[in-house]
Structures are given as structure tokens and as C-alpha cells.
Design a protein around this motif. Structure first.
Motif, PDB file in Angstrom:
ATOM      1  N   SER A 178       7.663   7.312   1.145  1.00  0.00           N
ATOM      2  CA  SER A 178       8.762   6.757   1.924  1.00  0.00           C
ATOM      3  C   SER A 178       8.199   6.284   3.260  1.00  0.00           C
ATOM      4  O   SER A 178       7.086   6.648   3.653  1.00  0.00           O
ATOM      5  N   MET A 179       8.984   5.486   3.974  1.00  0.00           N
ATOM      6  CA  MET A 179       8.562   5.044   5.304  1.00  0.00           C
ATOM      7  C   MET A 179       8.378   6.245   6.227  1.00  0.00           C
ATOM      8  O   MET A 179       7.448   6.288   7.023  1.00  0.00           O
ATOM      9  N   ARG A 180       9.285   7.208   6.110  1.00  0.00           N
ATOM     10  CA  ARG A 180       9.192   8.410   6.954  1.00  0.00           C
ATOM     11  C   ARG A 180       7.921   9.209   6.679  1.00  0.00           C
ATOM     12  O   ARG A 180       7.262   9.697   7.605  1.00  0.00           O
ATOM     13  N   LEU A 221       0.830  -1.206   0.000  1.00  0.00           N
ATOM     14  CA  LEU A 221       0.000   0.000   0.000  1.00  0.00           C
ATOM     15  C   LEU A 221       0.867   1.260   0.000  1.00  0.00           C
ATOM     16  O   LEU A 221       0.589   2.224  -0.719  1.00  0.00           O
ATOM     17  N   ARG A 222       1.912   1.250   0.814  1.00  0.00           N
ATOM     18  CA  ARG A 222       2.804   2.415   0.908  1.00  0.00           C
ATOM     19  C   ARG A 222       3.496   2.680  -0.429  1.00  0.00           C
ATOM     20  O   ARG A 222       3.542   3.823  -0.909  1.00  0.00           O
ATOM     21  N   THR A 223       4.029   1.638  -1.047  1.00  0.00           N
ATOM     22  CA  THR A 223       4.764   1.829  -2.298  1.00  0.00           C
ATOM     23  C   THR A 223       3.840   2.200  -3.454  1.00  0.00           C
ATOM     24  O   THR A 223       4.251   2.918  -4.356  1.00  0.00           O
ATOM     25  N   GLU A 224       2.601   1.722  -3.415  1.00  0.00           N
ATOM     26  CA  GLU A 224       1.649   2.115  -4.455  1.00  0.00           C
ATOM     27  C   GLU A 224       1.381   3.613  -4.405  1.00  0.00           C
ATOM     28  O   GLU A 224       1.106   4.235  -5.422  1.00  0.00           O
ATOM     29  N   LYS A 225       1.458   4.194  -3.217  1.00  0.00           N
ATOM     30  CA  LYS A 225       1.280   5.641  -3.064  1.00  0.00           C
ATOM     31  C   LYS A 225       2.603   6.394  -3.244  1.00  0.00           C
ATOM     32  O   LYS A 225       2.655   7.606  -3.079  1.00  0.00           O
ATOM     33  N   VAL A 260       7.232  -3.193  11.182  1.00  0.00           N
ATOM     34  CA  VAL A 260       5.999  -3.837  10.710  1.00  0.00           C
ATOM     35  C   VAL A 260       6.221  -4.401   9.314  1.00  0.00           C
ATOM     36  O   VAL A 260       5.891  -5.556   9.036  1.00  0.00           O
ATOM     37  N   GLU A 261       6.784  -3.597   8.420  1.00  0.00           N
ATOM     38  CA  GLU A 261       7.019  -4.051   7.043  1.00  0.00           C
ATOM     39  C   GLU A 261       7.961  -5.243   7.001  1.00  0.00           C
ATOM     40  O   GLU A 261       7.799  -6.136   6.174  1.00  0.00           O
ATOM     41  N   ALA A 262       8.950  -5.269   7.880  1.00  0.00           N
ATOM     42  CA  ALA A 262       9.919  -6.366   7.903  1.00  0.00           C
ATOM     43  C   ALA A 262       9.388  -7.599   8.626  1.00  0.00           C
ATOM     44  O   ALA A 262      10.042  -8.644   8.627  1.00  0.00           O
ATOM     45  N   GLY A 263       8.217  -7.479   9.239  1.00  0.00           N
ATOM     46  CA  GLY A 263       7.649  -8.608   9.964  1.00  0.00           C
ATOM     47  C   GLY A 263       8.307  -8.852  11.317  1.00  0.00           C
ATOM     48  O   GLY A 263       8.159  -9.919  11.897  1.00  0.00           O
ATOM     49  N   LYS A 264       9.017  -7.850  11.820  1.00  0.00           N
ATOM     50  CA  LYS A 264       9.707  -7.994  13.105  1.00  0.00           C
ATOM     51  C   LYS A 264       8.784  -7.767  14.291  1.00  0.00           C
ATOM     52  O   LYS A 264       9.061  -8.237  15.387  1.00  0.00           O
ATOM     53  N   SER A 285       6.351   6.165  14.714  1.00  0.00           N
ATOM     54  CA  SER A 285       7.776   6.304  14.415  1.00  0.00           C
ATOM     55  C   SER A 285       8.151   5.596  13.114  1.00  0.00           C
ATOM     56  O   SER A 285       7.493   4.626  12.704  1.00  0.00           O
ATOM     57  N   HIS A 286       9.212   6.089  12.500  1.00  0.00           N
ATOM     58  CA  HIS A 286       9.767   5.448  11.309  1.00  0.00           C
ATOM     59  C   HIS A 286      10.151   4.015  11.645  1.00  0.00           C
ATOM     60  O   HIS A 286       9.939   3.093  10.861  1.00  0.00           O
ATOM     61  N   ALA A 287      10.736   3.811  12.832  1.00  0.00           N
ATOM     62  CA  ALA A 287      11.161   2.472  13.252  1.00  0.00           C
ATOM     63  C   ALA A 287       9.980   1.508  13.318  1.00  0.00           C
ATOM     64  O   ALA A 287      10.099   0.338  12.931  1.00  0.00           O
TER      65      ALA A 287
END
Length: 98
Positions: free
Chosen positions: A17-19, A10-14, A35-39, A28-30
Motif C-alpha cells: 500500500s502507499m502507507r 514498483l510499489r504494486t509489484e511488491k 509523486v504517483e499522481a504526478g502532482k 509521508s503517505h501524502a
């Protein structure tokens, strides 16, 4: 596709950036990165903010496969559309909504 992958999609379709997204969601950016990394598993609050921002339901993040409607019998010029063409149609709709 897991929650983080859907979120990243969803983020990349828009084209954000993560920030930029973190700022828009007031997180937070972190947190976005993890979340994106599945951590980490996002909180309900995080998912609510993301769902509102992207105009999707929270269930979207948990769906195995997106099915907009049954188009199994759809044809174009008398030829049945392929799964690849169905996916292209979904991507086109998302871009136009973006």
C-alpha cells in the motif's frame, strides 16, 4: 511512463500500500500519493531512498523504456519472440526478484 508511474509500478509489484511504502521510506503517505499522481516532482533524497528500497538505480525512474538486453533475435522453439512476450519475460523476472 513517467516517474510517478514507474514508482507506482514498483510499489504494486511488491503488493504494498502507499502507507506501507511511505513508512518504509520514512516519508509521508501524502508525498507518495502526490509523486504517483504526478502532482509533485520527487526530491533527490526521495529518489535515493526509493532506488535503494527497490534495488534499482535512480536512472530507472527517468528511462523511457526498460531494455534489459537486446533480445530482438531471440527465438523459442524456432519462433521469434514478440514484444508482448519480451514484456512478459521482464515481468516474470521482476516477480521472482520481488
Amino acid at each position: 511512463m513517467n516517474i510517478g508511474e514507474r514508482f507506482k509500478q514498483l510499489r504494486t509489484e511488491k503488493r504494498m500500500s502507499m502507507r506501507e511504502l511511505a513508512d518504509s521510506l520514512d516519508v509521508s503517505h501524502a508525498q507518495v500519493s502526490k509523486v504517483e499522481a504526478g502532482k509533485i516532482t520527487p526530491s533527490v533524497d526521495f529518489l535515493n531512498k526509493a532506488a535503494d528500497y527497490f534495488n534499482v538505480s535512480i536512472s530507472y525512474f527517468f528511462m523511457e523504456k526498460i531494455e534489459l538486453m537486446d533480445v530482438s533475435g531471440l527465438t523459442v522453439d524456432g519462433i521469434k519472440i514478440s514484444d508482448e512476450e519480451k514484456e512478459s519475460m521482464i515481468q516474470l523476472v521482476r516477480k521472482r526478484r520481488g
